[in-house]
Motif scaffolding. Structure first.
Motif, PDB file in Angstrom:
ATOM      1  N   MET A 290     -20.056   7.501 -28.074  1.00  0.00           N
ATOM      2  CA  MET A 290     -19.776   6.247 -28.428  1.00  0.00           C
ATOM      3  C   MET A 290     -18.599   5.833 -29.250  1.00  0.00           C
ATOM      4  O   MET A 290     -18.201   6.779 -30.037  1.00  0.00           O
ATOM      5  N   ALA A 291     -17.685   4.878 -28.809  1.00  0.00           N
ATOM      6  CA  ALA A 291     -16.609   4.819 -29.588  1.00  0.00           C
ATOM      7  C   ALA A 291     -16.337   3.277 -29.439  1.00  0.00           C
ATOM      8  O   ALA A 291     -16.231   2.631 -28.698  1.00  0.00           O
ATOM      9  N   ALA A 292     -16.211   2.681 -30.887  1.00  0.00           N
ATOM     10  CA  ALA A 292     -15.810   1.081 -30.975  1.00  0.00           C
ATOM     11  C   ALA A 292     -14.317   1.131 -30.668  1.00  0.00           C
ATOM     12  O   ALA A 292     -13.463   1.817 -31.022  1.00  0.00           O
ATOM     13  N   PRO A 293     -13.885  -0.052 -29.823  1.00  0.00           N
ATOM     14  CA  PRO A 293     -12.446  -0.117 -29.543  1.00  0.00           C
ATOM     15  C   PRO A 293     -11.579  -0.375 -30.649  1.00  0.00           C
ATOM     16  O   PRO A 293     -12.121  -0.926 -31.553  1.00  0.00           O
ATOM     17  N   ALA A 294     -10.616   0.079 -30.648  1.00  0.00           N
ATOM     18  CA  ALA A 294      -9.556   0.255 -32.003  1.00  0.00           C
ATOM     19  C   ALA A 294      -9.111  -1.371 -32.214  1.00  0.00           C
ATOM     20  O   ALA A 294      -8.628  -1.774 -33.164  1.00  0.00           O
ATOM     21  N   SER A 295      -9.272  -1.999 -31.271  1.00  0.00           N
ATOM     22  CA  SER A 295      -9.084  -3.511 -31.342  1.00  0.00           C
ATOM     23  C   SER A 295     -10.108  -4.274 -31.881  1.00  0.00           C
ATOM     24  O   SER A 295      -9.958  -5.296 -32.287  1.00  0.00           O
TER      25      SER A 295
ATOM     26  N   GLN B 222     -10.723  -2.486 -37.453  1.00  0.00           N
ATOM     27  CA  GLN B 222      -9.489  -2.967 -38.230  1.00  0.00           C
ATOM     28  C   GLN B 222      -9.621  -3.172 -39.432  1.00  0.00           C
ATOM     29  O   GLN B 222      -8.997  -2.708 -40.576  1.00  0.00           O
ATOM     30  N   ALA B 223     -10.900  -3.777 -39.887  1.00  0.00           N
ATOM     31  CA  ALA B 223     -11.195  -4.296 -41.104  1.00  0.00           C
ATOM     32  C   ALA B 223     -11.339  -3.003 -42.070  1.00  0.00           C
ATOM     33  O   ALA B 223     -11.023  -2.602 -43.153  1.00  0.00           O
TER      34      ALA B 223
ATOM     35  N   LEU C  26     -19.962   1.118 -35.696  1.00  0.00           N
ATOM     36  CA  LEU C  26     -19.294   2.325 -36.102  1.00  0.00           C
ATOM     37  C   LEU C  26     -20.275   2.975 -37.258  1.00  0.00           C
ATOM     38  O   LEU C  26     -21.043   2.512 -37.936  1.00  0.00           O
ATOM     39  N   VAL C  27     -19.613   4.334 -37.415  1.00  0.00           N
ATOM     40  CA  VAL C  27     -20.435   5.065 -38.472  1.00  0.00           C
ATOM     41  C   VAL C  27     -19.244   5.408 -39.633  1.00  0.00           C
ATOM     42  O   VAL C  27     -18.215   5.766 -39.578  1.00  0.00           O
ATOM     43  N   LEU C  28     -19.805   4.716 -40.583  1.00  0.00           N
ATOM     44  CA  LEU C  28     -18.694   4.917 -41.900  1.00  0.00           C
ATOM     45  C   LEU C  28     -19.539   4.993 -43.195  1.00  0.00           C
ATOM     46  O   LEU C  28     -20.745   4.337 -43.332  1.00  0.00           O
ATOM     47  N   TRP C  29     -19.316   6.089 -44.161  1.00  0.00           N
ATOM     48  CA  TRP C  29     -19.879   6.072 -45.320  1.00  0.00           C
ATOM     49  C   TRP C  29     -19.195   7.212 -46.230  1.00  0.00           C
ATOM     50  O   TRP C  29     -18.168   8.068 -45.454  1.00  0.00           O
ATOM     51  N   PRO C  30     -19.077   7.019 -47.301  1.00  0.00           N
ATOM     52  CA  PRO C  30     -18.385   8.065 -48.203  1.00  0.00           C
ATOM     53  C   PRO C  30     -18.846   9.584 -48.016  1.00  0.00           C
ATOM     54  O   PRO C  30     -20.027   9.746 -47.583  1.00  0.00           O
TER      55      PRO C  30
ATOM     56  N   ASP D 232     -18.653  -0.650 -52.831  1.00  0.00           N
ATOM     57  CA  ASP D 232     -17.771  -1.488 -53.076  1.00  0.00           C
ATOM     58  C   ASP D 232     -17.096  -1.881 -51.279  1.00  0.00           C
ATOM     59  O   ASP D 232     -16.868  -3.185 -51.340  1.00  0.00           O
ATOM     60  N   LEU D 233     -16.963  -0.955 -50.438  1.00  0.00           N
ATOM     61  CA  LEU D 233     -16.612  -1.226 -49.176  1.00  0.00           C
ATOM     62  C   LEU D 233     -17.603  -1.941 -48.514  1.00  0.00           C
ATOM     63  O   LEU D 233     -17.523  -2.920 -47.696  1.00  0.00           O
ATOM     64  N   ILE D 234     -18.913  -1.742 -48.721  1.00  0.00           N
ATOM     65  CA  ILE D 234     -19.965  -2.558 -47.800  1.00  0.00           C
ATOM     66  C   ILE D 234     -20.059  -3.782 -48.451  1.00  0.00           C
ATOM     67  O   ILE D 234     -19.949  -4.830 -47.854  1.00  0.00           O
ATOM     68  N   ARG D 235     -19.678  -3.841 -49.638  1.00  0.00           N
ATOM     69  CA  ARG D 235     -19.566  -5.265 -50.255  1.00  0.00           C
ATOM     70  C   ARG D 235     -18.498  -6.083 -49.457  1.00  0.00           C
ATOM     71  O   ARG D 235     -18.694  -7.336 -49.284  1.00  0.00           O
ATOM     72  N   GLN D 236     -17.360  -5.502 -49.547  1.00  0.00           N
ATOM     73  CA  GLN D 236     -16.121  -6.163 -48.791  1.00  0.00           C
ATOM     74  C   GLN D 236     -16.399  -6.477 -47.443  1.00  0.00           C
ATOM     75  O   GLN D 236     -15.953  -7.408 -46.933  1.00  0.00           O
ATOM     76  N   LEU D 237     -16.993  -5.383 -46.701  1.00  0.00           N
ATOM     77  CA  LEU D 237     -17.350  -5.869 -45.536  1.00  0.00           C
ATOM     78  C   LEU D 237     -18.443  -7.025 -45.063  1.00  0.00           C
ATOM     79  O   LEU D 237     -18.301  -7.516 -44.245  1.00  0.00           O
ATOM     80  N   ILE D 238     -19.443  -7.074 -45.992  1.00  0.00           N
ATOM     81  CA  ILE D 238     -20.332  -8.337 -46.083  1.00  0.00           C
ATOM     82  C   ILE D 238     -19.750  -9.300 -46.312  1.00  0.00           C
ATOM     83  O   ILE D 238     -19.942 -10.355 -45.459  1.00  0.00           O
ATOM     84  N   ASN D 239     -18.818  -9.319 -47.384  1.00  0.00           N
ATOM     85  CA  ASN D 239     -18.215 -10.669 -47.766  1.00  0.00           C
ATOM     86  C   ASN D 239     -17.253 -11.110 -46.427  1.00  0.00           C
ATOM     87  O   ASN D 239     -17.269 -12.069 -45.880  1.00  0.00           O
ATOM     88  N   GLU D 240     -16.670 -10.178 -45.748  1.00  0.00           N
ATOM     89  CA  GLU D 240     -15.634 -10.659 -44.632  1.00  0.00           C
ATOM     90  C   GLU D 240     -16.423 -11.023 -43.530  1.00  0.00           C
ATOM     91  O   GLU D 240     -15.837 -11.872 -42.926  1.00  0.00           O
ATOM     92  N   PHE D 241     -17.459 -10.139 -43.154  1.00  0.00           N
ATOM     93  CA  PHE D 241     -18.020 -10.599 -41.821  1.00  0.00           C
ATOM     94  C   PHE D 241     -19.190 -11.343 -41.839  1.00  0.00           C
ATOM     95  O   PHE D 241     -19.776 -12.260 -40.949  1.00  0.00           O
ATOM     96  N   CYS D 242     -19.869 -11.609 -43.161  1.00  0.00           N
ATOM     97  CA  CYS D 242     -21.142 -12.374 -43.074  1.00  0.00           C
ATOM     98  C   CYS D 242     -21.085 -13.524 -44.229  1.00  0.00           C
ATOM     99  O   CYS D 242     -22.149 -14.697 -44.071  1.00  0.00           O
ATOM    100  N   LEU D 243     -20.161 -13.771 -44.868  1.00  0.00           N
ATOM    101  CA  LEU D 243     -20.093 -14.780 -46.007  1.00  0.00           C
ATOM    102  C   LEU D 243     -18.975 -15.825 -45.821  1.00  0.00           C
ATOM    103  O   LEU D 243     -18.911 -16.599 -46.178  1.00  0.00           O
ATOM    104  N   GLN D 244     -17.826 -15.113 -45.097  1.00  0.00           N
ATOM    105  CA  GLN D 244     -16.692 -15.944 -45.078  1.00  0.00           C
ATOM    106  C   GLN D 244     -16.611 -16.821 -43.710  1.00  0.00           C
ATOM    107  O   GLN D 244     -17.224 -16.213 -42.720  1.00  0.00           O
TER     108      GLN D 244
END
Length: 80
Positions: free
Chosen positions: A1-6, A11-12, A41-45, A68-80
């Motif tokens: 599986m691979a998410a599109p680069a676009s 991108q975030a 996508l799979v992402l973690w430190p 901090d990264l997860i918080r930024q992603l939640i803010n960007e995709f869930c709260l804004q």
């Protein structure tokens, strides 16, 4: 599986981490979520060389940036 680069989430993550996304072969549940139509996508430190080993660990100094990264992603995709 691979998410599109676009993809907005790819991108975030690239913008927030300063790293380029890449497709790798790992066993995760991500393809099942992607088959349901969920952008995934799979992402973690941490370092993949330390993952899924007998002595697997995550360095303490990598925990806060991960949170901090997860918080930024939640803010960007869930709260804004």
């Amino acid at each position: 599986m691979a998410a599109p680069a676009s993809s907005a989430i790819v991108q975030a993550c690239e913008r927030l981490t300063g790293a380029s996304a890449e497709a790798l072969a790992f066993a995760t549940a991500a393809p099942f979520l992607q088959n349901l139509g969920i952008e995934t996508l799979v992402l973690w430190p941490g370092n993949i060389n330390q993952a899924h080993q007998v002595d697997e660990y995550l360095a303490v100094d990598q925990i806060r940036p991960g949170i901090d990264l997860i918080r930024q992603l939640i803010n960007e995709f869930c709260l804004q």
